[in-house]
Design a protein around this motif. Structure first.
Motif, PDB file in Angstrom:
ATOM      1  N   LEU A 254       0.836  -1.193   0.000  1.00 45.55           N
ATOM      2  CA  LEU A 254       0.000   0.000   0.000  1.00 45.55           C
ATOM      3  C   LEU A 254       0.874   1.247   0.000  1.00 45.55           C
ATOM      4  O   LEU A 254       1.980   1.250   0.555  1.00 45.55           O
ATOM      5  N   ASN A 255       0.348   2.297  -0.602  1.00 47.81           N
ATOM      6  CA  ASN A 255       1.025   3.595  -0.606  1.00 47.81           C
ATOM      7  C   ASN A 255       0.029   4.621  -0.068  1.00 47.81           C
ATOM      8  O   ASN A 255      -0.634   5.329  -0.812  1.00 47.81           O
ATOM      9  N   ILE A 256      -0.093   4.663   1.251  1.00 48.53           N
ATOM     10  CA  ILE A 256      -1.084   5.511   1.931  1.00 48.53           C
ATOM     11  C   ILE A 256      -0.349   6.428   2.903  1.00 48.53           C
ATOM     12  O   ILE A 256       0.485   5.980   3.686  1.00 48.53           O
ATOM     13  N   THR A 257      -0.676   7.717   2.842  1.00 45.78           N
ATOM     14  CA  THR A 257      -0.022   8.693   3.711  1.00 45.78           C
ATOM     15  C   THR A 257      -1.059   9.617   4.342  1.00 45.78           C
ATOM     16  O   THR A 257      -1.975  10.088   3.667  1.00 45.78           O
ATOM     17  N   GLY A 258      -0.899   9.855   5.624  1.00 41.99           N
ATOM     18  CA  GLY A 258      -1.728  10.821   6.332  1.00 41.99           C
ATOM     19  C   GLY A 258      -0.899  12.007   6.786  1.00 41.99           C
ATOM     20  O   GLY A 258       0.193  11.837   7.350  1.00 41.99           O
ATOM     21  N   TYR A 259      -1.400  13.224   6.512  1.00 36.44           N
ATOM     22  CA  TYR A 259      -0.731  14.461   6.919  1.00 36.44           C
ATOM     23  C   TYR A 259      -1.644  15.231   7.869  1.00 36.44           C
ATOM     24  O   TYR A 259      -2.869  15.199   7.733  1.00 36.44           O
ATOM     25  N   ASP A 260      -1.056  15.935   8.790  1.00 36.54           N
ATOM     26  CA  ASP A 260      -1.829  16.852   9.626  1.00 36.54           C
ATOM     27  C   ASP A 260      -0.903  17.948  10.142  1.00 36.54           C
ATOM     28  O   ASP A 260       0.293  17.709  10.366  1.00 36.54           O
ATOM     29  N   ILE A 261      -1.456  19.130  10.322  1.00 40.17           N
ATOM     30  CA  ILE A 261      -0.664  20.269  10.793  1.00 40.17           C
ATOM     31  C   ILE A 261      -0.279  20.120  12.263  1.00 40.17           C
ATOM     32  O   ILE A 261       0.692  20.702  12.730  1.00 40.17           O
ATOM     33  N   ASP A 262      -1.028  19.304  13.007  1.00 44.69           N
ATOM     34  CA  ASP A 262      -0.855  19.142  14.453  1.00 44.69           C
ATOM     35  C   ASP A 262      -0.033  17.877  14.742  1.00 44.69           C
ATOM     36  O   ASP A 262      -0.474  16.768  14.455  1.00 44.69           O
ATOM     37  N   HIS A 263       1.135  18.032  15.325  1.00 41.64           N
ATOM     38  CA  HIS A 263       2.006  16.877  15.596  1.00 41.64           C
ATOM     39  C   HIS A 263       1.344  15.905  16.577  1.00 41.64           C
ATOM     40  O   HIS A 263       1.603  14.699  16.545  1.00 41.64           O
ATOM     41  N   ARG A 264       0.476  16.419  17.459  1.00 38.77           N
ATOM     42  CA  ARG A 264      -0.209  15.532  18.404  1.00 38.77           C
ATOM     43  C   ARG A 264      -1.142  14.577  17.672  1.00 38.77           C
ATOM     44  O   ARG A 264      -1.264  13.409  18.047  1.00 38.77           O
ATOM     45  N   MET A 265      -1.804  15.065  16.612  1.00 38.70           N
ATOM     46  CA  MET A 265      -2.688  14.212  15.828  1.00 38.70           C
ATOM     47  C   MET A 265      -1.896  13.138  15.075  1.00 38.70           C
ATOM     48  O   MET A 265      -2.357  12.005  14.931  1.00 38.70           O
ATOM     49  N   ILE A 266      -0.709  13.498  14.625  1.00 33.39           N
ATOM     50  CA  ILE A 266       0.130  12.511  13.951  1.00 33.39           C
ATOM     51  C   ILE A 266       0.513  11.390  14.925  1.00 33.39           C
ATOM     52  O   ILE A 266       0.478  10.201  14.569  1.00 33.39           O
ATOM     53  N   GLU A 267       0.853  11.743  16.153  1.00 34.80           N
ATOM     54  CA  GLU A 267       1.189  10.723  17.153  1.00 34.80           C
ATOM     55  C   GLU A 267      -0.010   9.842  17.465  1.00 34.80           C
ATOM     56  O   GLU A 267       0.106   8.619  17.600  1.00 34.80           O
TER      57      GLU A 267
END
Length: 376
Positions: A254-267
């Motif tokens: 799979l080639n799936i990526t999630g981005y978010d401006i908030d580092h807490r959401m990434i964690e």
């Protein structure tokens, strides 16, 4: 029990056709009504539907349907139904209810009457003179009356099907897992194509995409109320879980990526993905949407950006849509799918959608803006 039963897969408004398609893929003929998909199936469909349905809210067992305008009618018609086929003598059967545009508008009275009628029927069947013990398995009964038409059901799912069992943390306005799955299924994305979510929040869209991409059943990591029902043979559950394991394609890349401006959401997204068993399959990156760089062709962008209602404000949301539109204009092979509650979305994005679909995110009316890419 060997005969067929009638099941109802409930659906959020606007997703009935998605749920119906899923039911048909499982091999059952489906009829669509507002908010629900009705189908006849063998008892083994209860485990299969609870495990496999990605976009349905719940799976309910249909016990009976009848016209009712008086409490006496409600009592007698309820008592006449075959409750003893489903509820054991020690079973707990709380009753919830709703009534819309009906003569019997007092929901508490309707609930009490249905409860009494079921109890009378079960006491006759099991030979109880006093109260039933209600110490065993759970059978949540619902009486739903609409324009004097009563439908009585028993919930087979327990917790709503959006509760997959992987969400450890979430943001302020999380997207329901069932809606996230539907957003993906409303595209023609295949697991061979790149998929990104520039506003991933707690990671719901990328995680649901990975489950779909590897054909992992969404209910594999949770329990269901009906697992305790004695009239559903254990082998039906065993066979259903075997099917889940057999059909999973864990080797699918799979080639799936999630981005978010908030580092807490990434964690939080990373933690949720790990809990779902997908820790190594999805990439996560802290980044704002206007820094997005796409190096591949024929990808899919699926996102649920801030609406300017519950998070931020409309002006800020409009700026996000505008910047994203400028970026995506440079990538004509990409297909773009955005869920937004913003009347001027197309104007801000700078392009009229190929297709629009009205959906509800909770109680918020939204449009699902779909832009089909030119594949190379």
């Amino acid at each position: 029990m060997s005969q067929n039963i009638t099941l109802i897969a409930t659906a959020a408004m606007g997703l009935e056709s998605v749920v119906a398609s899923e039911v048909k893929q499982l091999g059952y003929e489906a009829n669509v009504e507002n908010g629900k998909v009705i189908f006849n199936a063998p008892v083994s469909a209860i485990p299969r539907c609870n495990l496999w349905l990605r976009s349905a809210d719940r799976v309910k067992l249909h016990v009976g349907r009848f016209k009712t305008e008086t409490f006496d009618d409600l009592f007698e018609a309820t008592k006449a139904l075959p409750w003893e086929n489903f509820i054991t003598e020690e079973g707990k059967f709380p009753v919830s209810g709703k009534s819309v545009k009906s003569t019997l508008h007092s929901v508490p009275d309707c609930q009490a009457i249905v409860k009494k009628a079921i109890a009378e029927k079960l006491k006759l069947k099991y030979g109880f003179a006093g109260n039933l013990p209600e110490t065993g398995g759970l059978y949540k009964v619902e009486v739903a009356i609409h324009k004097d038409d009563a439908t009585l059901t028993i919930d087979t799912s327990g917790s709503g099907l959006h509760k997959r069992g992987y969400r450890i943390g979430q943001g302020d306005a999380p997207l329901k897992e069932t809606l996230a799955a539907a957003l993906i299924m409303l595209t023609n994305w295949k697991p061979d194509y790149p998929l990104i979510d520039p506003f991933c929040g707690s990671g719901t869209i990328p995680i649901e995409a990975a489950l779909i991409g590897q054909n992992i059943a969404p209910g594999f990591n949770r329990d269901f109320t009906s697992e305790d029902w004695k009239w559903i043979k254990n082998r039906y559950w065993d066979e259903a879980f075997e099917e889940v394991e057999d059909k999973a394609n864990y080797s699918q890349k799979l080639n799936i990526t999630g981005y978010d401006i908030d580092h807490r959401m990434i964690e939080i997204s990373k933690e949720n993905a790990t809990e779902a068993g997908l820790g190594d399959l999805i990439s996560w990156k802290q980044m704002q949407a206007n820094d997005l760089v796409l190096r591949e062709q024929n990808g899919y962008l699926i996102g649920n950006p801030p609406y300017g209602q519950r998070i931020g404000d409309k002006e800020a949301a409009g700026e996000i849509y505008s910047e994203l539109g400028k970026i995506m204009k440079k990538h004509p092979t990409w297909s773009i799918y955005i869920l937004a509650a913003f009347d001027a979305f197309e104007q801000k994005f700078g392009q009229k959608a190929t297709k629009k679909r009205k959906l509800f995110n909770g109680f918020i009316q939204t449009n699902y803006y779909q832009y089909f890419g030119r594949k190379q």
